[in-house]
Motif scaffolding. Structure first.
Motif, PDB file in Angstrom:
ATOM      1  N   CYS A  41      -1.248   6.994   7.532  1.00  0.00           N
ATOM      2  CA  CYS A  41      -1.625   5.725   8.192  1.00  0.00           C
ATOM      3  C   CYS A  41      -2.339   4.700   6.931  1.00  0.00           C
ATOM      4  O   CYS A  41      -3.274   5.198   6.390  1.00  0.00           O
ATOM      5  CB  CYS A  41      -2.838   6.051   9.309  1.00  0.00           C
ATOM      6  SG  CYS A  41      -3.442   4.565   9.953  1.00  0.00           S
ATOM      7  N   CYS A  42      -1.862   3.549   7.240  1.00  0.00           N
ATOM      8  CA  CYS A  42      -2.366   2.489   6.174  1.00  0.00           C
ATOM      9  C   CYS A  42      -2.417   1.112   6.973  1.00  0.00           C
ATOM     10  O   CYS A  42      -1.865   1.124   8.153  1.00  0.00           O
ATOM     11  CB  CYS A  42      -1.662   2.511   4.854  1.00  0.00           C
ATOM     12  SG  CYS A  42       0.173   2.114   5.115  1.00  0.00           S
ATOM     13  N   ARG A  43      -2.903   0.215   6.286  1.00  0.00           N
ATOM     14  CA  ARG A  43      -3.079  -1.146   6.822  1.00  0.00           C
ATOM     15  C   ARG A  43      -1.732  -1.835   6.881  1.00  0.00           C
ATOM     16  O   ARG A  43      -1.283  -2.102   8.191  1.00  0.00           O
ATOM     17  CB  ARG A  43      -3.930  -1.951   6.063  1.00  0.00           C
ATOM     18  CG  ARG A  43      -5.369  -1.387   6.137  1.00  0.00           C
ATOM     19  CD  ARG A  43      -6.281  -2.416   5.253  1.00  0.00           C
ATOM     20  NE  ARG A  43      -5.835  -2.398   3.957  1.00  0.00           N
ATOM     21  CZ  ARG A  43      -6.652  -3.103   2.948  1.00  0.00           C
ATOM     22  NH1 ARG A  43      -7.417  -3.857   3.156  1.00  0.00           N
ATOM     23  NH2 ARG A  43      -6.117  -3.063   1.525  1.00  0.00           N
ATOM     24  N   THR A  44      -0.983  -2.193   6.056  1.00  0.00           N
ATOM     25  CA  THR A  44       0.193  -2.929   6.276  1.00  0.00           C
ATOM     26  C   THR A  44       1.298  -2.179   5.073  1.00  0.00           C
ATOM     27  O   THR A  44       1.084  -1.355   4.470  1.00  0.00           O
ATOM     28  CB  THR A  44       0.070  -4.522   5.536  1.00  0.00           C
ATOM     29  OG1 THR A  44      -0.179  -4.507   4.156  1.00  0.00           O
ATOM     30  CG2 THR A  44      -1.059  -4.951   6.249  1.00  0.00           C
ATOM     31  N   THR A  45       2.381  -2.662   5.176  1.00  0.00           N
ATOM     32  CA  THR A  45       3.509  -2.249   4.380  1.00  0.00           C
ATOM     33  C   THR A  45       3.347  -2.418   3.085  1.00  0.00           C
ATOM     34  O   THR A  45       3.552  -1.702   2.104  1.00  0.00           O
ATOM     35  CB  THR A  45       4.849  -2.801   4.806  1.00  0.00           C
ATOM     36  OG1 THR A  45       4.870  -4.141   4.743  1.00  0.00           O
ATOM     37  CG2 THR A  45       5.380  -2.451   6.088  1.00  0.00           C
ATOM     38  N   HIS A  46       2.580  -3.290   2.642  1.00  0.00           N
ATOM     39  CA  HIS A  46       2.249  -3.529   1.105  1.00  0.00           C
ATOM     40  C   HIS A  46       1.283  -2.490   0.547  1.00  0.00           C
ATOM     41  O   HIS A  46       1.087  -2.313  -0.362  1.00  0.00           O
ATOM     42  CB  HIS A  46       1.580  -5.118   1.035  1.00  0.00           C
ATOM     43  CG  HIS A  46       2.485  -6.063   1.514  1.00  0.00           C
ATOM     44  ND1 HIS A  46       3.637  -6.227   0.636  1.00  0.00           N
ATOM     45  CD2 HIS A  46       2.434  -7.051   2.382  1.00  0.00           C
ATOM     46  CE1 HIS A  46       4.038  -7.499   1.547  1.00  0.00           C
ATOM     47  NE2 HIS A  46       3.346  -7.772   2.530  1.00  0.00           N
ATOM     48  N   ASP A  47       0.564  -1.495   1.661  1.00  0.00           N
ATOM     49  CA  ASP A  47      -0.553  -0.914   1.396  1.00  0.00           C
ATOM     50  C   ASP A  47       0.258   0.676   1.416  1.00  0.00           C
ATOM     51  O   ASP A  47      -0.355   1.663   1.333  1.00  0.00           O
ATOM     52  CB  ASP A  47      -1.789  -0.890   2.043  1.00  0.00           C
ATOM     53  CG  ASP A  47      -2.328  -2.298   2.301  1.00  0.00           C
ATOM     54  OD1 ASP A  47      -2.559  -2.465   0.820  1.00  0.00           O
ATOM     55  OD2 ASP A  47      -2.331  -2.934   3.095  1.00  0.00           O
ATOM     56  N   PHE A  48       1.446   0.541   1.506  1.00  0.00           N
ATOM     57  CA  PHE A  48       2.415   2.033   1.609  1.00  0.00           C
ATOM     58  C   PHE A  48       2.591   2.503   0.377  1.00  0.00           C
ATOM     59  O   PHE A  48       3.564   2.308  -0.298  1.00  0.00           O
ATOM     60  CB  PHE A  48       3.344   1.922   2.457  1.00  0.00           C
ATOM     61  CG  PHE A  48       4.185   3.183   2.818  1.00  0.00           C
ATOM     62  CD1 PHE A  48       4.022   4.126   2.257  1.00  0.00           C
ATOM     63  CD2 PHE A  48       5.067   3.070   4.147  1.00  0.00           C
ATOM     64  CE1 PHE A  48       4.314   5.596   2.927  1.00  0.00           C
ATOM     65  CE2 PHE A  48       5.545   4.095   4.887  1.00  0.00           C
ATOM     66  CZ  PHE A  48       5.238   5.365   4.095  1.00  0.00           C
ATOM     67  N   ILE A  49       1.650   3.609  -0.019  1.00  0.00           N
ATOM     68  CA  ILE A  49       1.839   3.979  -1.237  1.00  0.00           C
ATOM     69  C   ILE A  49       2.933   5.087  -1.336  1.00  0.00           C
ATOM     70  O   ILE A  49       3.019   5.895  -0.420  1.00  0.00           O
ATOM     71  CB  ILE A  49       0.329   4.834  -1.819  1.00  0.00           C
ATOM     72  CG1 ILE A  49      -0.973   3.821  -1.492  1.00  0.00           C
ATOM     73  CG2 ILE A  49       0.473   5.374  -3.411  1.00  0.00           C
ATOM     74  CD1 ILE A  49      -2.146   4.474  -1.919  1.00  0.00           C
ATOM     75  N   TYR A  50       3.648   5.208  -2.456  1.00  0.00           N
ATOM     76  CA  TYR A  50       4.779   6.039  -2.817  1.00  0.00           C
ATOM     77  C   TYR A  50       5.986   5.963  -1.710  1.00  0.00           C
ATOM     78  O   TYR A  50       6.772   6.711  -1.323  1.00  0.00           O
ATOM     79  CB  TYR A  50       4.419   7.490  -2.643  1.00  0.00           C
ATOM     80  CG  TYR A  50       3.123   7.860  -3.634  1.00  0.00           C
ATOM     81  CD1 TYR A  50       3.101   7.544  -4.810  1.00  0.00           C
ATOM     82  CD2 TYR A  50       1.830   8.388  -2.877  1.00  0.00           C
ATOM     83  CE1 TYR A  50       2.062   7.802  -5.468  1.00  0.00           C
ATOM     84  CE2 TYR A  50       0.862   9.027  -3.716  1.00  0.00           C
ATOM     85  CZ  TYR A  50       0.865   8.570  -4.945  1.00  0.00           C
ATOM     86  OH  TYR A  50      -0.358   8.903  -5.690  1.00  0.00           O
ATOM     87  N   ARG A  51       6.200   4.625  -1.049  1.00  0.00           N
ATOM     88  CA  ARG A  51       7.152   4.730   0.128  1.00  0.00           C
ATOM     89  C   ARG A  51       8.368   5.014  -0.507  1.00  0.00           C
ATOM     90  O   ARG A  51       9.050   5.800   0.181  1.00  0.00           O
ATOM     91  CB  ARG A  51       6.914   3.244   0.815  1.00  0.00           C
ATOM     92  CG  ARG A  51       7.806   3.140   1.779  1.00  0.00           C
ATOM     93  CD  ARG A  51       7.743   1.484   2.317  1.00  0.00           C
ATOM     94  NE  ARG A  51       8.745   1.335   3.407  1.00  0.00           N
ATOM     95  CZ  ARG A  51       8.868   0.257   4.080  1.00  0.00           C
ATOM     96  NH1 ARG A  51       8.088  -0.816   3.753  1.00  0.00           N
ATOM     97  NH2 ARG A  51       9.798  -0.012   4.981  1.00  0.00           N
ATOM     98  N   ALA A  52       8.814   4.183  -1.488  1.00  0.00           N
ATOM     99  CA  ALA A  52      10.291   4.501  -2.077  1.00  0.00           C
ATOM    100  C   ALA A  52      10.665   5.805  -2.181  1.00  0.00           C
ATOM    101  O   ALA A  52      11.545   6.579  -2.069  1.00  0.00           O
ATOM    102  CB  ALA A  52      10.499   3.722  -3.161  1.00  0.00           C
TER     103      ALA A  52
END
Length: 614
Positions: free
Chosen positions: A416-427
């Motif tokens: 869980c995070c705030r926005t897609t810009h805060d999604f750590i390690y997404r790729a």
């Protein structure tokens, strides 16, 4: 004698065949052959002759001519030997010394070349073997010239014939088979040396082969049980008829293979402290960076760790050393660096310094590893990882490790995070999920409005968790994030029937900030307050009921390592030698720690006298 030697070296007909226009008429004269021979001798003899001094065609110009024709340069001993009959005893001795030096250097070069050839063959280094052959050839050439000079000095006759025979051999003018006794002596020495060198090389190769076979046989014997399988490298070296190598006849396992326990391969060492070098820095999100730390001079890290453990950094800021602990987000299978992912907090002294001041190449004082919030695949057959914000770092270490080793248990990540810009390690998580069918990643955004996000929105609820993770009550769960989020998640997991002993938590920051207190000088100390004696430093002070052992230590200058001040990191562990303490939180202490008398200085309080090893 000189003429007979010359005639043996080159015939009149042969010479005339090269110069028909010059000798067509003179050859009919009975004395023509003699005059031609004497003329040839003149060209080969004196200081101005072909093979004579520096001004001769085969003296000063020999190097250039022979290089163009592809032949090696003539040895410097031969021009000196051309005047052998006229040489003084001193000059003869000088030539003898040069010949001896040539023989010695040639022998040494061949020995060196043979050694290099043997070593290159052992490691199949073809470039080294080719270079070794060149060294052997150079050694043979030097030995050949030295032996020829010795022969001329020993015989004391026909030195020009020796030089001429050498020149014709280098220019490939000699017939295939040597017909005179002059060639027999020199040829036998050369051939003998060649045979000796080849024989030595063959012996070395045969010895290396049998040595490898003997070593392979010994390794096969040490494999243990009859069903043991030899490593691939050993099987490749072992001979076909090796009786110790059992035949492997096993069908593919029906179930996924059980991966060996981590502690059997990489048991973390004792706590390490020292300086590490910042080798790379990455931007994960606008306010999150990853710092890769490597050894200062070596390739490998000086310590090992479990996935989920943390390291403590000591940073000097404005002349004061400050310590902070950060989870190691990399996998223990990566032996060359460890990675710390840090979010820049506006009020975070160390995090701001790391983001704003640290650059690649800087050295940072590090200690560790520490922490019990670990998972290696041995503890349970499946794992549920629930994280919020930067609390994903210990989860990422476990995911990277489990996918690296090919673990077959089910892995669930609920992030869980705030926005897609805060999604750590997404790729990276998307790629890992594509390659590992047992990895299930579910993410939700609490502020998805205005962003391109087609997944879950809001926070996880018990109903959503139950839907995403079937039979969650039978699975181990790890929770890491802000204190409020962790409290809510633990309540949901218990509501879903997950036993307490399967729920593990860790806060990525202080779970409970210490309350503001008045300066020590303003706090009245009761006269009957207990005392705490620090045995290592030899200092002691009073310990009011509302003061921790760590605070008492700091008031009199006793240093105890600390970081979180919430009982989570365990960095402030000290041994209690005498007395009893109470601790609001002791999560960082294992049962073994408690059995050996360890306490957390940041949590320990007492109403009686204490003795602490610090």
């Amino acid at each position: 004698m000189l003429l007979s030697g010359m005639a043996g070296a080159i015939s009149q007909e042969e010479h005339e065949s090269h110069h028909p226009e010059q000798y067509g008429k003179a050859s009919q004269d009975a004395g023509g052959g003699m005059m031609g021979m004497m003329g040839m001798m003149g060209m080969m003899g004196g200081k101005g002759g072909m093979m004579g001094g520096k001004g001769g065609m085969m003296g000063g110009g020999m190097d250039g001519m022979m290089e163009k024709m592809g032949a090696p340069k003539p040895k410097d001993l031969y021009p000196s030997l051309m005047n052998l009959p006229e040489l003084t005893p001193e000059k003869r001795e000088e030539v003898r010394k040069q010949a001896d030096e040539r023989v010695g250097s040639g022998t040494a070069l061949m020995g060196k070349g043979l050694d290099s050839l043997s070593k290159g063959a052992a490691r199949e280094d073809h470039a080294a073997m080719q270079e070794a052959i060149s060294v052997i050839q150079e050694g043979l050439a030097q030995l050949d010239s030295g032996l020829a000079a010795r022969r001329a000095l020993a015989e004391g006759k026909a030195p020009r014939n020796v030089a001429l025979q050498w020149f014709k051999r280098e220019m490939n003018l000699l017939p295939p088979a040597a017909a005179t006794s002059d060639h027999a002596f020199g040829g036998s020495v050369f051939h003998a040396l060649t045979i000796l060198i080849l024989g030595t090389f063959a012996a070395v190769m045969i010895w290396m082969y049998f040595f490898k076979m003997r070593r392979a046989s010994a390794l096969l014997k040490e494999l243990g049980s009859p069903g043991a399988v030899a490593p691939a490298a050993v099987q490749a070296q072992a001979p076909v008829a090796q009786p110790q190598a059992p035949a492997v006849k096993s069908a593919p396992p029906a179930e996924p293979p059980e991966f060996p326990a981590m502690r059997s391969r990489t048991e973390p060492v004792e706590k390490w402290s020292g300086k590490l070098r910042v080798c790379r820095i990455f931007d994960e999100t606008p306010d999150v960076k990853t710092f890769r730390l490597a050894a200062e001079n070596d390739v490998a890290l000086p310590f090992t760790y479990y996935p989920g453990q943390f390291a403590t950094l000591t940073i000097e800021i404005d002349g004061k050393k400050v310590k902070r602990s950060y989870t190691i987000a990399s996998t223990p299978t990566q032996l060359h660096y460890c990675a710390l992912t840090v979010k820049r907090e506006d009020q975070g002294l160390v995090s701001r310094y790391l983001h704003d001041n640290i650059k690649e190449g800087d050295l940072i004082e590090v200690s560790g590893p520490n922490g019990k919030f670990t998972f290696t695949g041995e503890e349970a057959s499946s794992i549920v990882l629930i994280a919020g914000g930067v609390g994903i770092t210990p989860m990422m270490s476990a995911i990277r490790y489990l996918t690296d080793i090919g673990w077959h248990g089910e892995i669930y990540l609920l992030y869980c995070c705030r926005t897609t810009h805060d999604f750590i390690y997404r790729a990276e998580l998307e790629q890992l999920q594509q390659r590992n069918p047992n990895l299930n990643v579910f993410a939700t955004m609490t502020r998805a409005e205005g962003t391109v996000w087609m997944g879950l929105k809001g926070r996880f609820s018990a109903e959503i968790i139950s839907y995403l993770v079937p039979e969650i009550d039978k699975r181990r769960a790890h929770v890491c994030g802000p204190p409020a989020m962790m409290g809510a998640m633990v309540g949901m997991l218990k509501e879903l029937g997950v036993p307490d002993d399967l729920i593990k938590t860790e806060a990525f920051g202080p779970a409970k900030k210490p309350a503001e207190k008045a300066p020590p000088a303003e706090i009245p100390v009761p006269a009957d307050a207990p005392a705490v004696n620090f045995t290592k430093s030899g200092k002691s002070t009073q310990l009011p009921p509302d003061q921790t052992v760590l605070e008492a230590a700091e008031s009199i200058g006793v240093e105890i390592d600390n970081s979180c001040l919430s009982g989570q990191c365990g960095l402030c562990k000290v041994k209690l030698c005498k007395g009893q303490v109470s601790m609001e939180c002791d999560d960082a202490l294992s049962d073994e720690d408690k059995a050996t008398g360890l306490i957390l200085a940041c949590q320990a309080k007492a109403t009686e006298n204490l003795e602490v090893e610090a």
